[in-house]
Write an enzyme that holds these catalytic residues in place. Sequence first.
Site, PDB file in Angstrom:
ATOM      1  N   GLN A 195       0.817  -1.215   0.000  1.00 21.52           N
ATOM      2  CA  GLN A 195       0.000   0.000   0.000  1.00 21.52           C
ATOM      3  C   GLN A 195       0.852   1.267   0.000  1.00 21.52           C
ATOM      4  OE1 GLN A 195      -0.472  -2.657   2.023  1.00 21.52           O
ATOM      5  NE2 GLN A 195      -2.624  -2.942   2.566  1.00 21.52           N
ATOM      6  N   ASP A 236      -6.165   2.112  12.776  1.00 18.51           N
ATOM      7  CA  ASP A 236      -7.424   1.422  12.514  1.00 18.51           C
ATOM      8  C   ASP A 236      -8.266   1.277  13.777  1.00 18.51           C
ATOM      9  OD1 ASP A 236      -7.549   0.015   9.580  1.00 18.51           O
ATOM     10  OD2 ASP A 236      -5.507   0.413  10.227  1.00 18.51           O
TER      11      ASP A 236
END
Length: 348
Positions: A195, A236
């Site tokens: 990513q 997260d």
Amino acid sequence: MSQFVQSIIYENRTVTILDQTRLPEEEHYEIIHDLAQAIDAIKQLRVRGAPAISLFGGFVLVQEAFRTTGTLAEAKQELLEVSAQLLATRPTAVNLRNVLDELNQLIVSATTLKELPVRLEQKALELYQTDAKTSRQIGVHALELFESGDRVLTICNAGSIATAAYGTALAPFYLAKEQGIPLSVYASETRPLLQGARLTTWELQRAGIDVTLITDNMVAHTIKEKQITAIIVGADRITRNGDTANKIGTFQLALLARAFGIPFYVAAPLSTFDFTSLSGDEIEIEERDAREVTQLAGKATAPAGVPVFNPAFDVTPHDLITAIITELGVIEHPDVETIKRTIGQHTH
């Protein structure tokens, strides 16, 4: 906001996403036709980033609400089941749960079948606009921690394509660009799905922001040789004491920051806090398919049948975090008390 790529578009009661698995080679937009496709898009990371997943989940629920038939009671039951299926897609990120909780309250309290999807749509659009403003405010507070010429390292992608705009960890770099403040970003590639390489470098380069790509095993050497001044990451899930779940590899960055004596920052909105969990020990860590590690672009990179451990996230203890940067301000030396003082009523 022309510098930002919209990764989630909601128009005419239809959700469209930028397929992030095809970047950087192709900017492909996918129209979401049904719940099964939406769930697959989350699980396969075509849409990703904790804030973006939550906004996407909200819009999918709205899309389904406009298609419901039957009685009000039947529609409520159907939509609550849709919400539960969406929630089960990614267990570690908490933003999706927080958004769905808000929308579920509207589902339960709806008094007519006609108003139900309209109220959900209004709330989902409001949450999208709030996320854009929140991300920018995180960037404002984060930029105050940096000086002109700083060289900052990050991992994964906590940028504009992971939110409504600006991003979290990448927000200060967009603002610095707007204000003419020179900052350099070093992006760790972020194995196994890259990513950092595929997404972070793509969006920063597109915005004209100075970014350099490194492999994950170059981090310590890069901090030393390139005189990295700080590390900033997204999140997260953040528990009450400040323990932070983020992309696998974040924990070791925090340890390296401590070893080199440089600050380690976490940038995240209030929606990423999980006040039902006291510490990171309570966070469920998603484990993903072994093929993400044993294959690259469909070709084997390891012998068939080798055992694989592939957690998607790790937890950084709060005592390794210099500060958590939220839309409300900077929480230095995060723990239960400092978080409560900064966030106040939001902890309840």
